[in-house]
Design an enzyme around this catalytic site. Sequence first.
Site, PDB file in Angstrom:
ATOM      1  N   ARG A 285       0.858  -1.176   0.000  1.00 52.49           N
ATOM      2  CA  ARG A 285       0.000   0.000   0.000  1.00 52.49           C
ATOM      3  C   ARG A 285       0.900   1.232   0.000  1.00 52.49           C
ATOM      4  O   ARG A 285       2.065   1.168   0.397  1.00 52.49           O
ATOM      5  CB  ARG A 285      -0.902   0.018   1.232  1.00 52.49           C
ATOM      6  CG  ARG A 285      -1.821  -1.200   1.350  1.00 52.49           C
ATOM      7  CD  ARG A 285      -2.644  -1.124   2.626  1.00 52.49           C
ATOM      8  NE  ARG A 285      -3.568  -2.255   2.763  1.00 52.49           N
ATOM      9  CZ  ARG A 285      -3.276  -3.398   3.366  1.00 52.49           C
ATOM     10  NH1 ARG A 285      -2.074  -3.552   3.906  1.00 52.49           N
ATOM     11  NH2 ARG A 285      -4.166  -4.375   3.439  1.00 52.49           N
ATOM     12  N   LYS A 310      -2.000  -2.265   7.587  1.00 59.85           N
ATOM     13  CA  LYS A 310      -3.415  -2.049   7.864  1.00 59.85           C
ATOM     14  C   LYS A 310      -3.886  -3.050   8.913  1.00 59.85           C
ATOM     15  O   LYS A 310      -3.636  -4.246   8.811  1.00 59.85           O
ATOM     16  CB  LYS A 310      -4.225  -2.219   6.574  1.00 59.85           C
ATOM     17  CG  LYS A 310      -5.690  -1.832   6.713  1.00 59.85           C
ATOM     18  CD  LYS A 310      -6.385  -1.912   5.374  1.00 59.85           C
ATOM     19  CE  LYS A 310      -7.849  -1.491   5.489  1.00 59.85           C
ATOM     20  NZ  LYS A 310      -8.544  -1.565   4.187  1.00 59.85           N
ATOM     21  N   HIS A 416      -2.807   2.513  -5.720  1.00 62.87           N
ATOM     22  CA  HIS A 416      -3.291   1.212  -5.259  1.00 62.87           C
ATOM     23  C   HIS A 416      -3.480   0.233  -6.413  1.00 62.87           C
ATOM     24  O   HIS A 416      -3.560  -0.981  -6.186  1.00 62.87           O
ATOM     25  CB  HIS A 416      -4.610   1.384  -4.508  1.00 62.87           C
ATOM     26  CG  HIS A 416      -4.844   0.343  -3.453  1.00 62.87           C
ATOM     27  ND1 HIS A 416      -4.081   0.249  -2.306  1.00 62.87           N
ATOM     28  CD2 HIS A 416      -5.755  -0.665  -3.378  1.00 62.87           C
ATOM     29  CE1 HIS A 416      -4.515  -0.767  -1.570  1.00 62.87           C
ATOM     30  NE2 HIS A 416      -5.518  -1.332  -2.190  1.00 62.87           N
ATOM     31  N   ARG A 419      -0.879  -2.467  -6.487  1.00 63.38           N
ATOM     32  CA  ARG A 419      -1.097  -3.565  -5.544  1.00 63.38           C
ATOM     33  C   ARG A 419      -2.090  -4.561  -6.130  1.00 63.38           C
ATOM     34  O   ARG A 419      -1.896  -5.774  -6.015  1.00 63.38           O
ATOM     35  CB  ARG A 419      -1.605  -2.999  -4.221  1.00 63.38           C
ATOM     36  CG  ARG A 419      -1.953  -4.039  -3.154  1.00 63.38           C
ATOM     37  CD  ARG A 419      -2.312  -3.329  -1.858  1.00 63.38           C
ATOM     38  NE  ARG A 419      -3.022  -4.181  -0.912  1.00 63.38           N
ATOM     39  CZ  ARG A 419      -2.433  -4.952  -0.010  1.00 63.38           C
ATOM     40  NH1 ARG A 419      -1.121  -5.011   0.042  1.00 63.38           N
ATOM     41  NH2 ARG A 419      -3.147  -5.676   0.835  1.00 63.38           N
ATOM     42  N   HIS A 442      -3.855  -9.891   4.001  1.00 61.81           N
ATOM     43  CA  HIS A 442      -5.298  -9.972   4.215  1.00 61.81           C
ATOM     44  C   HIS A 442      -5.606 -10.910   5.376  1.00 61.81           C
ATOM     45  O   HIS A 442      -5.006 -11.990   5.488  1.00 61.81           O
ATOM     46  CB  HIS A 442      -6.009 -10.474   2.955  1.00 61.81           C
ATOM     47  CG  HIS A 442      -6.026  -9.472   1.847  1.00 61.81           C
ATOM     48  ND1 HIS A 442      -6.275  -9.811   0.531  1.00 61.81           N
ATOM     49  CD2 HIS A 442      -5.828  -8.126   1.853  1.00 61.81           C
ATOM     50  CE1 HIS A 442      -6.226  -8.728  -0.216  1.00 61.81           C
ATOM     51  NE2 HIS A 442      -5.960  -7.687   0.558  1.00 61.81           N
ATOM     52  N   TYR A 451      -9.605 -11.050  -6.581  1.00 60.38           N
ATOM     53  CA  TYR A 451      -8.694 -10.992  -7.720  1.00 60.38           C
ATOM     54  C   TYR A 451      -8.906 -12.142  -8.696  1.00 60.38           C
ATOM     55  O   TYR A 451      -8.338 -12.122  -9.796  1.00 60.38           O
ATOM     56  CB  TYR A 451      -7.246 -10.966  -7.220  1.00 60.38           C
ATOM     57  CG  TYR A 451      -6.940  -9.735  -6.413  1.00 60.38           C
ATOM     58  CD1 TYR A 451      -6.867  -8.490  -7.023  1.00 60.38           C
ATOM     59  CD2 TYR A 451      -6.764  -9.805  -5.034  1.00 60.38           C
ATOM     60  CE1 TYR A 451      -6.609  -7.351  -6.279  1.00 60.38           C
ATOM     61  CE2 TYR A 451      -6.505  -8.676  -4.291  1.00 60.38           C
ATOM     62  CZ  TYR A 451      -6.439  -7.446  -4.912  1.00 60.38           C
ATOM     63  OH  TYR A 451      -6.197  -6.314  -4.167  1.00 60.38           O
TER      64      TYR A 451
END
Length: 469
Positions: A285, A310, A416, A419, A442, A451
Site C-alpha cells: 500500500r 493495515k 493502489h 497492488r 489480508h 482478484y
Amino acid sequence: MIQIPPDLAYKYSSHLKAKGVGDKQHRFYLKWLRYYLDFCHKYNFSHGMQESFSSFIQKLKEKKQGENLIKQAHHAVSLYYDIIHSSGMNKKQVSFSGNAATQKKLSSGNSTPGSRKEPTHQTDSSNPEPTVLKRDQNDHKAQRNNVTGSDWTEIFGKLGNTIQVRHYSPRTLKTYTGWTRQFQAFLKSKNPNLVVVEDVKEFLTWLTVKKGVSASSQNQAFNALLFLFRNVLGKDFGKVDGIVRAKRKPYIPVVLSRDEVDRIIGLLNHPHKLIISLMYGCGLRISECLSLRVNNFNFDMRILTIHDGKGKKDRTVPIPEALMDELKKQLVMVSDLHEEDCRAGFDGVFLYGLLEKKYSNAARELVWQWFFPAAELTFVPESEERRRYHIHETALQKALRKAVKKAKIPKRVSSHTFRHSFASHLLQANYDIRTIQELLGHSDVRTTMIYTHTVKSVTVKEAKSPLDF
C-alpha cells in the site's frame, strides 16, 4: 468558499488597523475570517453561539495547524466578534454570502434580520430588528436550555482520547471525527445526553436520500457512530438490526497489464520510479511503502518486513531481485543524507508514539531513518525542532498522474492499482491463493478472492479423481 461582503471586509480591515494589526497581516486575518464563516455555513453553526468558535478552533487542531496559526485564527475571529457586537451587524446573513446577488443584498442592508444579539439602544420604529431580536434571543435561550445548541467540545476530546487509547490509526481518528461532526451539524448541536438511536437512523437516511452518498460511505458513517455511542456516549444501539445497512455492490479492481506497468514506471523519475516499482514488486500500500525505514530491509536474506500495516499487522515479503541494486543505491543515498543532517545539527526523524522517549537517540540513528526521505526538513513550532519526514503521498500521486497521462493509458490508475496488479499477476502465474493472501496481509482469504475476477481462469474445472491423473 464563503466570500466576505465588501462592507464587512471594509469594517473588518478598519478594525484591524485600530487594534494595531500590521498591514501585512491583514490578508491572513481576512483568510481566517473566511474560513470561520465557511465553517459555520458548512456545519450549520450560528455565529453567535460559543460552540461555533470553540468547534472551529478544535477543527484547526484536528488538522494539526501550528500553535502560532491557531492563535492567529483565534485572534482574527475574536476581532470579528468585536465588530458584530459593537456595530449591530446581522451575522446570519454573512453565512449565505457565497454569490454576487447575495453580496449585493447584504451591501444594501435590505436582508432579513438574523439571530445575532444586537445592541439594545436601537429604537428606530421603522427597523423591525429589536422585535425580531427579542424573539431570537428567547429562542436561543430555549435551544441552549432544552435540546439543541449544546457544546460538543468535550465529546470530540473524548473521541480522540478513546481512539488513541486503542492505538487506532490517525486516519481512523480523522474519519470518525469527520462523521461525528456531520452528525452534530445534522442534529443542530443537540444535547449529547439526549441523542438516541432514532437520530442515527434519520442521519443515515438523510445521507442516502438527500446527500446521495455511496454504500461504503454510509457504512463508514454507521461504524463511526456505533463507536461514538458505545465508547464515548456510553450507550448502545440495542438491536443493530433496526438500522438499515447499505449493501455494497461487488467491486472489481482495476488491473494493469505488465506492459502498461512498465510504460508507466519508465516515465517516472527518481525516487518516484523506485517507489512505484517497489509497490508493484511487493504488493505494498502507499502508506506502507512511504513509511519504510532502513531497518525494514534485510538485504542478506532478501526479505522486506512491513511493520504496522493495515490493522496493525506485520508481514514479510521477498525483495524483488530486479530492484536489489537500485535499493542498495538508495540506502547509500539515505546514509549520506543522514550524515549531512547530523553535521547540520538536525533533530532526527519523526518516530512512532513514545518510541523516542524509550530510546532517546533513536531519531538520530541510521536504522530509523526513512528509506524515502523528504527533500526538506519539517519545522515543529511547538518544540522548535527540525525533523525529517518521508516523501508525502500527494507528491507521489501527482507524479503518477502525470506519467499515466503521458503514457495514454485509458484506465483509472491510482497508486493502489499496482497492488491490485501485483495480486492479479501472481494469480495469473498460477500462484496459490493462500500465498497471495499472506503476501498482501489480508486477514480473510475472501478478500483476496476478489482478484479471481480480474484474470482469466486457468484452472481445470472438470471433476476428476487424483487416481486418474
